[in-house]
Motif scaffolding. Structure first.
Motif, PDB file in Angstrom:
ATOM      1  N   GLY A   1       0.844  -1.194   0.000  1.00  0.00           N
ATOM      2  CA  GLY A   1       0.000   0.000   0.000  1.00  0.00           C
ATOM      3  C   GLY A   1       0.875   1.238   0.000  1.00  0.00           C
ATOM      4  O   GLY A   1       1.766   1.397  -0.836  1.00  0.00           O
ATOM      5  N   GLN A   2       0.667   2.101   0.984  1.00  0.00           N
ATOM      6  CA  GLN A   2       1.453   3.337   1.043  1.00  0.00           C
ATOM      7  C   GLN A   2       2.853   3.126   1.609  1.00  0.00           C
ATOM      8  O   GLN A   2       3.715   3.981   1.454  1.00  0.00           O
ATOM      9  CB  GLN A   2       0.698   4.399   1.846  1.00  0.00           C
ATOM     10  CG  GLN A   2      -0.554   4.880   1.138  1.00  0.00           C
ATOM     11  CD  GLN A   2      -1.242   6.002   1.884  1.00  0.00           C
ATOM     12  OE1 GLN A   2      -0.695   6.622   2.792  1.00  0.00           O
ATOM     13  NE2 GLN A   2      -2.480   6.269   1.505  1.00  0.00           N
ATOM     14  N   ASN A   3       3.104   2.025   2.280  1.00  0.00           N
ATOM     15  CA  ASN A   3       4.439   1.627   2.749  1.00  0.00           C
ATOM     16  C   ASN A   3       5.153   2.743   3.512  1.00  0.00           C
ATOM     17  O   ASN A   3       6.282   3.124   3.190  1.00  0.00           O
ATOM     18  CB  ASN A   3       5.298   1.133   1.589  1.00  0.00           C
ATOM     19  CG  ASN A   3       6.573   0.446   2.044  1.00  0.00           C
ATOM     20  OD1 ASN A   3       6.713   0.059   3.206  1.00  0.00           O
ATOM     21  ND2 ASN A   3       7.510   0.286   1.137  1.00  0.00           N
ATOM     22  N   LYS A   4       4.503   3.270   4.530  1.00  0.00           N
ATOM     23  CA  LYS A   4       5.098   4.361   5.309  1.00  0.00           C
ATOM     24  C   LYS A   4       6.323   3.907   6.103  1.00  0.00           C
ATOM     25  O   LYS A   4       7.195   4.714   6.406  1.00  0.00           O
ATOM     26  CB  LYS A   4       4.064   4.986   6.240  1.00  0.00           C
ATOM     27  CG  LYS A   4       2.906   5.654   5.501  1.00  0.00           C
ATOM     28  CD  LYS A   4       3.376   6.816   4.657  1.00  0.00           C
ATOM     29  CE  LYS A   4       2.203   7.531   4.008  1.00  0.00           C
ATOM     30  NZ  LYS A   4       2.611   8.626   3.148  1.00  0.00           N
ATOM     31  N   GLY A   5       6.424   2.623   6.419  1.00  0.00           N
ATOM     32  CA  GLY A   5       7.637   2.115   7.061  1.00  0.00           C
ATOM     33  C   GLY A   5       8.824   2.207   6.118  1.00  0.00           C
ATOM     34  O   GLY A   5       9.914   2.656   6.497  1.00  0.00           O
ATOM     35  N   GLY A   6       8.611   1.809   4.867  1.00  0.00           N
ATOM     36  CA  GLY A   6       9.656   1.936   3.861  1.00  0.00           C
ATOM     37  C   GLY A   6      10.002   3.393   3.598  1.00  0.00           C
ATOM     38  O   GLY A   6      11.169   3.748   3.410  1.00  0.00           O
ATOM     39  N   GLY A   7       8.988   4.246   3.615  1.00  0.00           N
ATOM     40  CA  GLY A   7       9.225   5.676   3.410  1.00  0.00           C
ATOM     41  C   GLY A   7      10.044   6.292   4.524  1.00  0.00           C
ATOM     42  O   GLY A   7      10.909   7.139   4.290  1.00  0.00           O
ATOM     43  N   ALA A   8       9.785   5.859   5.753  1.00  0.00           N
ATOM     44  CA  ALA A   8      10.561   6.368   6.891  1.00  0.00           C
ATOM     45  C   ALA A   8      12.013   5.908   6.795  1.00  0.00           C
ATOM     46  O   ALA A   8      12.941   6.683   7.054  1.00  0.00           O
ATOM     47  CB  ALA A   8       9.930   5.909   8.205  1.00  0.00           C
ATOM     48  N   ALA A   9      12.216   4.662   6.401  1.00  0.00           N
ATOM     49  CA  ALA A   9      13.586   4.162   6.224  1.00  0.00           C
ATOM     50  C   ALA A   9      14.283   4.916   5.099  1.00  0.00           C
ATOM     51  O   ALA A   9      15.461   5.283   5.227  1.00  0.00           O
ATOM     52  CB  ALA A   9      13.565   2.663   5.946  1.00  0.00           C
ATOM     53  N   ALA A  10      13.570   5.176   4.012  1.00  0.00           N
ATOM     54  CA  ALA A  10      14.152   5.935   2.902  1.00  0.00           C
ATOM     55  C   ALA A  10      14.552   7.332   3.354  1.00  0.00           C
ATOM     56  O   ALA A  10      15.617   7.835   2.985  1.00  0.00           O
ATOM     57  CB  ALA A  10      13.160   6.003   1.737  1.00  0.00           C
ATOM     58  N   ALA A  11      13.726   7.970   4.172  1.00  0.00           N
ATOM     59  CA  ALA A  11      14.055   9.302   4.687  1.00  0.00           C
ATOM     60  C   ALA A  11      15.334   9.250   5.509  1.00  0.00           C
ATOM     61  O   ALA A  11      16.220  10.108   5.359  1.00  0.00           O
ATOM     62  CB  ALA A  11      12.895   9.847   5.522  1.00  0.00           C
ATOM     63  N   ALA A  12      15.450   8.251   6.389  1.00  0.00           N
ATOM     64  CA  ALA A  12      16.667   8.117   7.190  1.00  0.00           C
ATOM     65  C   ALA A  12      17.885   7.887   6.296  1.00  0.00           C
ATOM     66  O   ALA A  12      18.948   8.488   6.520  1.00  0.00           O
ATOM     67  CB  ALA A  12      16.511   6.974   8.196  1.00  0.00           C
TER      68      ALA A  12
ATOM     69  N   HIS B   1      18.342   8.868   3.189  1.00  0.00           N
ATOM     70  CA  HIS B   1      18.687  10.125   2.522  1.00  0.00           C
ATOM     71  C   HIS B   1      19.420  11.076   3.461  1.00  0.00           C
ATOM     72  O   HIS B   1      20.376  11.746   3.053  1.00  0.00           O
ATOM     73  CB  HIS B   1      17.430  10.790   1.950  1.00  0.00           C
ATOM     74  CG  HIS B   1      16.995  10.185   0.652  1.00  0.00           C
ATOM     75  ND1 HIS B   1      17.614  10.452  -0.549  1.00  0.00           N
ATOM     76  CD2 HIS B   1      16.012   9.302   0.375  1.00  0.00           C
ATOM     77  CE1 HIS B   1      17.042   9.767  -1.511  1.00  0.00           C
ATOM     78  NE2 HIS B   1      16.048   9.054  -0.976  1.00  0.00           N
ATOM     79  N   LEU B   2      18.995  11.126   4.711  1.00  0.00           N
ATOM     80  CA  LEU B   2      19.680  11.985   5.683  1.00  0.00           C
ATOM     81  C   LEU B   2      21.082  11.476   5.988  1.00  0.00           C
ATOM     82  O   LEU B   2      22.020  12.271   6.154  1.00  0.00           O
ATOM     83  CB  LEU B   2      18.840  12.115   6.952  1.00  0.00           C
ATOM     84  CG  LEU B   2      17.516  12.868   6.773  1.00  0.00           C
ATOM     85  CD1 LEU B   2      16.656  12.748   8.027  1.00  0.00           C
ATOM     86  CD2 LEU B   2      17.767  14.324   6.405  1.00  0.00           C
ATOM     87  N   ILE B   3      21.240  10.163   6.056  1.00  0.00           N
ATOM     88  CA  ILE B   3      22.577   9.593   6.258  1.00  0.00           C
ATOM     89  C   ILE B   3      23.479   9.966   5.080  1.00  0.00           C
ATOM     90  O   ILE B   3      24.639  10.356   5.267  1.00  0.00           O
ATOM     91  CB  ILE B   3      22.509   8.066   6.435  1.00  0.00           C
ATOM     92  CG1 ILE B   3      21.808   7.713   7.745  1.00  0.00           C
ATOM     93  CG2 ILE B   3      23.903   7.445   6.370  1.00  0.00           C
ATOM     94  CD1 ILE B   3      21.399   6.246   7.848  1.00  0.00           C
ATOM     95  N   ALA B   4      22.948   9.866   3.865  1.00  0.00           N
ATOM     96  CA  ALA B   4      23.733  10.230   2.683  1.00  0.00           C
ATOM     97  C   ALA B   4      24.161  11.698   2.759  1.00  0.00           C
ATOM     98  O   ALA B   4      25.316  12.029   2.451  1.00  0.00           O
ATOM     99  CB  ALA B   4      22.926   9.968   1.414  1.00  0.00           C
ATOM    100  N   LEU B   5      23.253  12.581   3.186  1.00  0.00           N
ATOM    101  CA  LEU B   5      23.619  13.995   3.342  1.00  0.00           C
ATOM    102  C   LEU B   5      24.682  14.189   4.415  1.00  0.00           C
ATOM    103  O   LEU B   5      25.639  14.951   4.229  1.00  0.00           O
ATOM    104  CB  LEU B   5      22.385  14.824   3.696  1.00  0.00           C
ATOM    105  CG  LEU B   5      21.432  15.150   2.565  1.00  0.00           C
ATOM    106  CD1 LEU B   5      20.206  15.879   3.111  1.00  0.00           C
ATOM    107  CD2 LEU B   5      22.119  15.958   1.486  1.00  0.00           C
TER     108      LEU B   5
END
Length: 174
Positions: free
Chosen positions: A133-144, A146-150
């Protein structure tokens, strides 16, 4: 809004593997399990590793992240849980305070993806949590991620040991 399209950033790549801590409040166990599944899949797809801990509720998630940051060696964190509106104002307290604490940790430099769902109904939570579905768990991991990459792009290597950054960096001990 049903049928709306959202832009999703490409998954970041890493020269050195990343290690994340997933902190979940499993009050609604089935919803939490779906959030965790999405987060794990996203981290693994980026070549990262993860540990998982459970805390009693959404208010304890930021505290656990703060403890882990002080006492462990994670690159980032994924905050997961679900708060469904009830009959009292406790909903607002839990939503606002957990979100505010996570934001404050982020402003201190921690790389956190916030996947604590704040919804009106169980049905809304189920749609948002489902990996298909919306996969907000995956989205939260993706956000983390991206921040690690920055932080790796702009930050110094190593964490401070002792009383301040001028004393000794963890990377200096190797």
């Amino acid at each position: 809004m049903a049928g709306s399209q959202h832009h999703v950033l490409d998954r970041p790549g890493f020269d050195n593997p990343v290690k994340l801590l997933i902190v979940v409040a499993p009050y609604y166990k089935d919803i939490a399990d779906a959030l965790v599944a999405g987060a794990k899949a996203e981290i693994e797809a980026a070549g990262g590793t993860h540990d998982l801990i459970e805390v009693p509720g959404a208010l304890e998630v930021p505290t656990a992240i703060g403890i882990a940051e002080r006492m462990s060696n994670f690159d980032g964190y994924v905050a997961l849980g679900c708060v469904i509106r009830g009959e009292t104002t406790h909903y607002e307290t839990v939503c606002n305070d957990s979100s505010r604490a996570i934001t404050l940790l982020g402003l201190q430099g921690l790389c956190i993806g916030n996947g604590i769902l704040t919804v009106e109904t169980r049905e809304q939570a189920e749609v948002r949590a489902e990996v298909d579905g919306q996969n907000k768990g995956g989205g939260a991991a993706a956000a983390a991620l991206h921040l690690i990459a920055l932080s790796r792009k702009w930050g110094k290597k190593g964490k401070a040991i002792g009383f301040g950054r001028d004393i000794l960096l963890a990377s200096d001990t190797v």
